[in-house]
Structures are given as C-alpha cells and as structure tokens.
Write an enzyme that holds these catalytic residues in place. Structure first.
Site, PDB file in Angstrom:
ATOM      1  N   ILE A 188       0.835  -1.197   0.000  1.00  0.00           N
ATOM      2  CA  ILE A 188       0.000   0.000   0.000  1.00  0.00           C
ATOM      3  C   ILE A 188       0.869   1.245   0.000  1.00  0.00           C
ATOM      4  CG2 ILE A 188      -1.794   1.255   1.242  1.00  0.00           C
ATOM      5  CD1 ILE A 188      -2.338  -1.498   2.661  1.00  0.00           C
ATOM      6  N   CYS A 189       0.449   2.219  -0.796  1.00  0.00           N
ATOM      7  CA  CYS A 189       1.165   3.487  -0.769  1.00  0.00           C
ATOM      8  C   CYS A 189       0.322   4.479   0.042  1.00  0.00           C
ATOM      9  CB  CYS A 189       1.370   3.999  -2.196  1.00  0.00           C
ATOM     10  SG  CYS A 189       2.148   5.613  -2.244  1.00  0.00           S
ATOM     11  N   LEU A 190       0.703   4.669   1.272  1.00  0.00           N
ATOM     12  CA  LEU A 190      -0.042   5.586   2.135  1.00  0.00           C
ATOM     13  C   LEU A 190       0.975   6.302   3.013  1.00  0.00           C
ATOM     14  CD1 LEU A 190      -2.718   6.640   3.279  1.00  0.00           C
ATOM     15  CD2 LEU A 190      -2.768   4.674   4.803  1.00  0.00           C
TER      16      LEU A 190
END
Lengths: 753, 179
Positions: free
Chosen positions: B114-116
């Site tokens: 996930i890109c967060l």
C-alpha cells in the site's frame, strides 16, 4: 636367664635415673634431698577442704618453692602434678557437696543471687587448690583444665538456667530506664566467671541473654507506638546501656578502648542486627494497623524502611501483609470504600518503605484482583472523584496536583536517573513510576472507558436530581467535569459535556416555550444519544397531565421542528394541590402518585388493578408504594385489600395516625423510590463484562472466519481479565446464537450476516 | 578529554547484554501497547473496520477487515489485510498489506503493498491500529492519483463506470473460512 646385654642395659638405666635424681651430688645426698623435696611438694600440693579451718596452707612458701625446684630439676614435676590432679579428682566430692547445697537452695528460691554466691564459693575452691603460680603456665593450665572438667561434669542442668538469670540480673533493667552502671561487685563476678571458664562454656547462654534483653526492650518500647521513628532511640539505648554490659561480658581484659572496640565488633554487630530484626518483625506483624493509622504512623514506616535495609525480610513483610489483607480486608464484610481507602493508604505507605515499588506491586496484586471482582468499585472511585462521598475524606489527596492519567510507558533508557529494577522484582513487575494515586486506581481496570461510562451514569443521576431550588449545582457539576477532563482527557468526557449543555439548553428552551404559551411543565430535555439509558416505564399520565405534556410537546416542535420530544413520564416531581371538600392538601410527589390521584378525581373508589391498568402497565409493588403515600397523607384509605377510597372528608386523627404508622416504614413521600435511575447492579456489571467479551468474539470471527469453541476460548485470552471457562463460553455462545448473532455448523462458529 | 571520560565511565561487562535486555523490555511494553490497542479497537464501534490477532499468544501479527466506505465505488465490498508489527512498534510503522486482491490506484496489484503516507515517512507513534484502519478505509474512496502503484486503476479513476467494472472483475468476496 638374663643375658649380659640385658643386664648392661638395666644397669645403664639405673645409672641414668640415679644421676638424674642425685643431680651429681656427692654420695646419695642428692637422692635424699630429692626425696625430702618430693615429700614436701606432695604435702603442699594437697587439695584441702576449705570448710575445715584446722588445715591451713603452710606459709613456708620459699621452702616449698625450693623443694619444688629440686623436684623440677629432677624432671619429676609431671609426676607430682599427676599425683596432685588425681588427688583433686578424688577430693572433688567436697566441691560437689557445696554445689549440691547451693543448687538445692536455688531450686527453692530461684534467686539468682544464690548462683552468684555459688560462683564465688567455687572460685574459693578453685583458688584454694591452685598450685603455686610460679610452677609455670603448663602446670596451671593443666590444673584449670582438670578443675573445670570436673566442675562442668558435676554441675546440674539447672545451673544453666540459674546462670542465665544471674547474667540477666546484671543487665541494666529496661523499665524504668535506670542509670545503672556496672558496680565493682559486678566486675568481680565477671572476673570469677572468667577464672572458672564459665564464660566460654556458656557463651551461647550469654548471647541469648543479650538477645532476649534486647527483644524485651524493643517490644516494650515500640509496640503500638508508631508516631515517631524509634530506631535512633534504640541505637542510643544500645550504646548507653547494652554496650557497658557487653564490655563486661565480652571485652574483659581489653587494655584500650581501641582493643575493646575490636573485641566487641563481632558481637556488637550481631546484637545490632538482632535489634533491627526484632523491630522489623514487630513492625511486620503490625503493618496492617500501621497502614490503617497512616499518616500518623509515619515513624514506624521510616523505621521499617531502615530496618529492611539491614535485615533482608522483604519477603516476610509481603507475606505478612498479604495474609493480613486476606484475613482482614478482602472479605465480603468489608465495604468497598474501606478497601479502596486502605489500598490507597497501602500505596502511600509502601512507597515510603520501598520507593521502587516492588513490595507494593506484590502486595497490591491480590487487592486489585479483589477490587476488580467487586461490582461497586468503579462507582465508589467515581463517586469519590466527583466528591459524592458522605464521609468527605477523599481517596485522592487534594494537595496532589491534578494531572492526566498516566499510562505505563516504555522505559526511558536515556534518562540519566534511570535505575535497574530491584533484584527481587518479579518478571511481570511493572516499574510503578511514582504516578498519582488516581492513575493507579484507574489502572485496576484495563480500560478507562468503564470509568467514563460510570461517570456518565453518575452525572446523569446527579443532574436529574437537581430541582429549581438548587440550580447552582449544575455549575458545581461543570466544575467537577472540568477537573476530570484534565485527568481523563477532553475526548473521553465529551459526552458529559453534552449532558451539561443539555441542562442549560433545557432552561433556554423552556424559557422560550413558556414565553409562547405558559405551562406548568418544566422539562429537562436530554439528548437521547448522549445520556446513559434511563429506566423508562410504560407509564401514561392521565387526564390533565397528558394534556399538559402534549401542549408542551407541540410548542417544542414549533421551536425545534427537527426534534421530537419523547417523555420519560416516570422521572421528575410534581407539585400538587388537592382541593377536597373540607381541606386542601399540598404535596410534591413522583409522577406515579400524581397519576393515581388524578384518576381519583373521576371516581372515588378504585381497585389497584384498575388503577395500574389506567396508567399503563406499572408493576404492583410500585403502585402499592405510590398509593401508600396518599394513605399516609390521609387522602386515600384502603377499605379492603386492593380497594382504595378517596377521603373527601378527613377521618378522625387517630385512625389516620394509625394508618400512617403502619405504612410509615415503606413509604416516604418525596423520596420517589422508583423515580431515580436504578443503580448499576452486579448483573449489569456482568453483562457489561460479557459485552466486552462479545466485542472480542465479534472481532475475531470477523477477521479470522469460522472458529471452533476452544479456539475462541484461547483467543479470548487477549481480552483483559477474561476468566470464563469453556463451558461458560459455550453457554454464552449458545445464548448469542439464540439471539441470532452467530451461527454454528459442525462445531465452527461464525457471525450471522 | 576523551581519555578522561572513558576512564571515568563505568566499565561495561559486555556490550551485548544491555542491548538484549533493552529489546526484551521493549517487546514487553510493545505487547502492552498492542494489548491496549486491541482493547480500544474492540470497544470502539467504528463501522466497517476491524482487526484481530492471527494466533493466540502472538500480538504482533493481526488480520484486519476493511469494508468500503458507503457512497463510494467500494461500498459493500470487504477486503482483508494483514498487519505485522515490528518489535519496536509504535516507534516504527507496522507493515500492512492487502491479502485480498484489491483493485486500487495505491495498492500494488502484485503483492498488495500500500502506498499511504502515514505508513511510510509520515508515521508517528501517536497513530494506532484504529487510525491506520480508518485511513485505509478512507483511502479506498479517496485514492491519491498522483503516486499510483496501479497505473491502470489510476487511469480509470475518473471514469467511474469503467472503474467499477474493472473493480468488480478483480473483486473476490471474502470467504469466512479463509483465515
């Protein structure tokens, strides 16, 4: 048939012996001299009976000395000595007789002075039989050894007791602390002990005399006296009273103070240790009461702290306190409030005794576990927090600064004052950083949510009990909440905020509604979502009340079109004026009472069943309670069981008071038995607990899919305080299944979605 | 000066042992923290997010479930994620991945990464499992198109119908018996 060789050998021996005894003197003069000297020696070295005054030791000492030296030169002295010691043995029965006489006297009188006289008598015997001192130390020590051996083997066992009593009598008496210093006669006696070898022989007795003396003194002086530290005084007493005695007993013959100090060092530190130990034991036994007395028992705690540094009895202290708590505190007879205040006192006390908190941790564990099981613990803590306590003594010290609740943080190793955990800390010891008492109390539970919820219930109760007479209490509650906000955090108390605002908003709304259309109704309007569930009944207000409510509701809806007013008719109070034929009755009553009396305005006689039906379903006990209020006021009369009649004309006084008395105990107008919030019962607590477990079960079934029962049970270990058995869990899951929350197939449970 | 301070410093028995002690200690307090977070998460009723430890006795690996927020294309869809906590949590962010295939601009279709930002450089110890889950939930409805891991999805985001179609093609409903 002696051979020449044998003959030669015997002759050589003979010559040698002769030469020795004759000492190279002409002819046999030497031999004659020797035999005379031997005879003198023997006659001199004769153990005399000192009771027999006719036998006096010949004063001709130089003469004897010469004879002795002659014998010595012939190397025959050992034989003289052997002979003498044999004599001593044979005649020891004389001493024996004396001992028996004295011991018989002692057996009768038990007076240590008898022993003292016996000791001096023995000394007389000993000195009378002592051979000349210039015969050399070998002879002397041979003699002492024999004498002492004989003496000790002949002393009866009772002598030890007597000796102990005698030693004890030489100690400075404890009460009153007299300024007795050793008398010269004491010195003499100790010297006599020394000569007779009694001190070495009875060393353990001597020590026990010292120990017992110290013990008795410590118990006498310190028992039950907790206000001042005692240790300092005891030390002074030791150095002032006991040390001079020890000098007599243990430092005889010390030539300088330095030497005496060295001789006393070992025994002195033993005695000091014993003193500490005695005090420590005493305080350990008293610890529970010391804690009760806190803070008046500060001195005892300081003592205990100092003693524990010297005597390693921390484990004993923990065991004693745990036992006392178990026996005296953690039982159904003790009020929760008491347990809490004792717990707080324990915290404060043990922080003095052991600042790192290891002792506290060990002692507190059972108390905390017990408190967790008590249904009213939270209520008590919260009540105390908001100052709802009748007794007024707050658990939390008012001087303590109000600070946010503290969570156990990870240890900060960069702290320059960091210290490792104490060695007796258990593996699950949590460094109890000196945090405030409230944080400690709140941490009994794993979540502060429980407190916050209880706080809401309590606040609701208090706010709803506010009437027009004491509006200023709203402000007081607000102040309380502000203080609690600092502790529990803004967010946690948002709900309480809303509740308080509802109170002021109610006033405002009421003002507005009244300005539109005057009404006698002054409701408190609360936001359903933010207030704890209030008990609602199916009470329907009859007649004019119904109309008043409806009118008010209409006005309200005009004012706030998006809101709907739902009445909780069972709460509140109603001021009534009843106009009867002969009198008017004024009363402030709960709604149910008002509803009933309103019904009587239609007809005069009602049965209780009709009454309850007319106001909706009310339970019979509550109805009876309400009716009896009116009976007490002389407005109604119960003609026969369950049938009530309105008394338009008052009955004579006598009957009225009679009725009043009969009902007086159960009915109390104005108290409004069923009007207020019901207190949270144990069942509710349990349900609360199960609610938490249900959340966990829901969580695991959501994320882990289907689970068998035993897996759920092990996973519930994550829920703090989970203590149900698999069977209990099974029953709970079954109940949840009946409610349609979960389904089970082939032993696998899953959420019903 | 250096020499002086070294000689004054108390000698250490071995440089290793204190380090070992520290990490053990920290693991203990991390467990405490995770236990508390679990309690908080269970007690809070945030709809659509949930998580629970995977195995009993191990608080460091959790499984979570996120439901798509209402009124977004993800409404009614549920995704499973895995959360692995490092021993020095909360000072270091947990590792979070989508276990279910999730068609989303900021989710790597290959491995679920996930890109967060709060899971990477913006991580802070004040975040908790709950805040992470809430952020992920809102990420579903409001992707960050600027830094996509799934370029296809990012490209389709502005055409909701096509996006929905792709989304549903990739969506596999959760089976309850999958752990």
């Amino acid at each position: 048939m002696a051979s020449d060789a044998v003959r030669a050998q015997v002759s050589a021996k003979w010559q040698e012996s002769f030469a020795r005894l004759n000492r190279d003197q002409p002819g046999i003069t030497g031999l004659l001299n020797f035999s005379r000297a031997f005879a003198i020696s023997l006659s001199y070295l004769h153990p005399r009976d000192i009771n027999d005054p006719t036998v006096v030791r010949s004063a001709n000492v130089p003469h004897v000395r010469a004879a002795m030296s002659t014998v010595n030169e012939s190397r025959m002295l050992p034989y003289v000595l052997d002979g003498y010691l044999d004599e001593v043995r044979k005649r020891f029965n004389l001493v024996q007789k004396d001992v028996e006489v004295f011991m018989a006297e002692y057996a009768e009188s038990s007076d240590p002075d008898v022993i003292r006289r016996l000791v001096f008598r023995l000394l007389a015997w000993y000195e009378a039989w002592t051979p000349l001192p210039d015969l050399g130390p070998v002879i002397l020590s041979g003699y002492s050894l024999t004498f002492q051996t004989l003496l000790f083997s002949n002393l009866p066992p009772t002598f030890a007791t007597g000796f102990k009593a005698l030693c004890a009598s030489t100690l400075p008496s404890a009460i009153p602390p007299s300024a007795s210093t050793p008398t010269p006669s004491d010195y003499k006696m100790w010297a006599a002990f020394e000569s007779l070898g009694l001190i070495d022989r009875f060393e353990s007795i001597l020590a026990s005399v010292g120990y017992e003396h110290i013990e008795a003194y410590v118990l006498e002086m310190c028992k039950g006296k907790w206000s001042e530290p005692m240790l300092e005084g005891l030390r002074n007493w030791m150095s002032g009273k006991v040390v001079p005695w020890m000098l007599l007993a243990y430092a005889r013959g010390a030539k300088s103070t330095e030497e005496a100090r060295n001789m006393l060092q070992g025994v002195g530190s033993r005695f000091d240790f014993h003193m500490n130990k005695t005090l420590c034991d005493l305080r350990t036994n008293e610890i529970f009461d010391i804690i009760i007395d806190f803070p008046d028992s500060m001195g005892a705690l300081v003592d205990l702290r100092d003693c524990l540094q010297r005597v390693d009895q921390r484990a004993e202290l923990v065991a004693a306190l745990r036992k006392a708590n178990q026996k005296r505190l953690l039982h159904p007879g003790a009020e929760t409030k008491l347990i809490l205040s004792q717990y707080v006192a324990t915290i404060k006390c043990l922080r003095i005794v052991d600042p790192p908190g290891v002792l506290l941790f060990k002692v507190a564990d059972p108390i905390r576990r017990y408190l967790r099981e008590r249904p009213d613990t939270i209520r008590n803590i919260v009540a105390n927090l908001v100052g709802d306590d009748d007794t007024g003594d707050s658990l939390v010290d008012e001087n303590e600064p109000i600070q946010p609740l503290q969570q156990a943080d990870a240890e900060d190793y960069s702290d320059p004052n960091w210290e490792p955990e104490p060695i007796d800390a258990g593996p699950d010891f949590r460094a109890n950083k000196p945090s405030d008492i409230l944080s400690t109390l709140v941490s009994i539970y794993d979540s502060k949510d429980l407190f916050v919820r209880e706080l809401q219930v309590l606040l609701a109760q208090r706010l709803l009990s506010i009437t027009d007479d004491n509006v200023e209490r709203v402000e007081k509650e607000r102040r309380n909440i502000e203080i609690l906000k600092i502790r529990f955090g803004e967010v946690a108390l948002q709900v309480c905020e809303v509740m308080l605002r509802d109170m002021t908003d109610s006033k405002r709304i009421d003002g507005h509604v009244q300005s539109q259309e005057e009404s006698v109704v002054h409701p408190t309007i609360i936001s359903k979502h933010f207030w704890p569930a209030l008990e609602s009944t199916n009470l329907i207000m009859p007649g004019q009340f119904q109309k008043l409510q409806e009118d008010y509701a209409t006005q309200f809806t005009h004012f706030k079109p998006d809101k709907r007013l739902r009445w909780l008719p069972n709460l509140g109070t109603i001021s009534l004026r009843l106009e009867l034929e002969d009198r008017t009755v004024e009363a402030d009553v709960p709604p149910l009472e008002a509803a009933f009396i309103e019904l009587f305005s239609d007809k005069n006689i009602w049965t209780i069943d009709d009454l309850t039906k007319a106001v909706g379903a009310v339970d019979r006990a509550a109805a009876l309670n309400a009716l009896s209020t009116w009976v007490d006021l002389g407005v109604l009369k119960e003609d026969e069981e369950g049938v009530f009649r309105l008394l338009e004309v008052a009955e004579e006084k006598s009957a009225l008071t009679k009725g009043g008395k009969a009902r007086g105990t159960e009915a109390n107008p104005g108290a409004g038995g069923d009007g207020v919030l019901p207190p949270v019962t144990q069942q509710q607590q349990q349900a609360e607990q199960m609610r938490i477990y249900w959340k966990f079960i829901e969580g695991m079934l959501t994320n882990l899919g289907n689970l068998p029962l035993d897996r759920i049970q092990t996973m519930l270990k994550f829920a703090p305080g989970y203590d149900q058995t698999v069977e209990q869990l099974g029953a709970f899951m079954e109940a949840a299944r009946r409610e349609g929350l979960v389904v089970v197939r082939e032993g696998m449970w899953r959420l019903n979605r | 000066m250096d020499q002086l301070t070294t000689s004054l410093a108390p000698s250490r028995p071995s440089p290793k042992s204190p380090v070992a002690g520290t990490s053990q200690q920290a693991a203990g307090s991390t467990s405490n923290r995770l236990g508390n977070e679990l309690m908080t998460l269970m007690m809070s009723s945030s709809p659509g997010i949930s998580a629970f430890p995977k195995h009993d006795g191990n608080l460091f690996e959790w499984v979570g479930t996120i439901e798509g927020p209402a009124e977004t294309v993800y409404a009614g869809l549920s995704y499973r994620i895995s959360i692995a906590f490092p021993p020095n949590y909360p000072y270091v962010a947990p590792t979070i991945k989508f276990e279910s295939l999730c068609y989303h601009p900021n989710v790597d279709p290959a491995n679920g990464a996930i890109c967060l930002d709060i899971l990477q450089d913006k991580w802070s110890a004040v975040y908790s499992v709950q805040t992470i889950l809430l952020s992920l939930q809102s990420l579903l409805g409001e992707p960050n198109i600027a830094s996509p891991l799934n370029a296809d999805a990012a490209g389709l985001w502005n055409t909701p119908e096509e996006y929905k179609e792709q989304l549903m093609q990739h969506y596999r409903p959760l089976k309850d018996d999958s752990p």
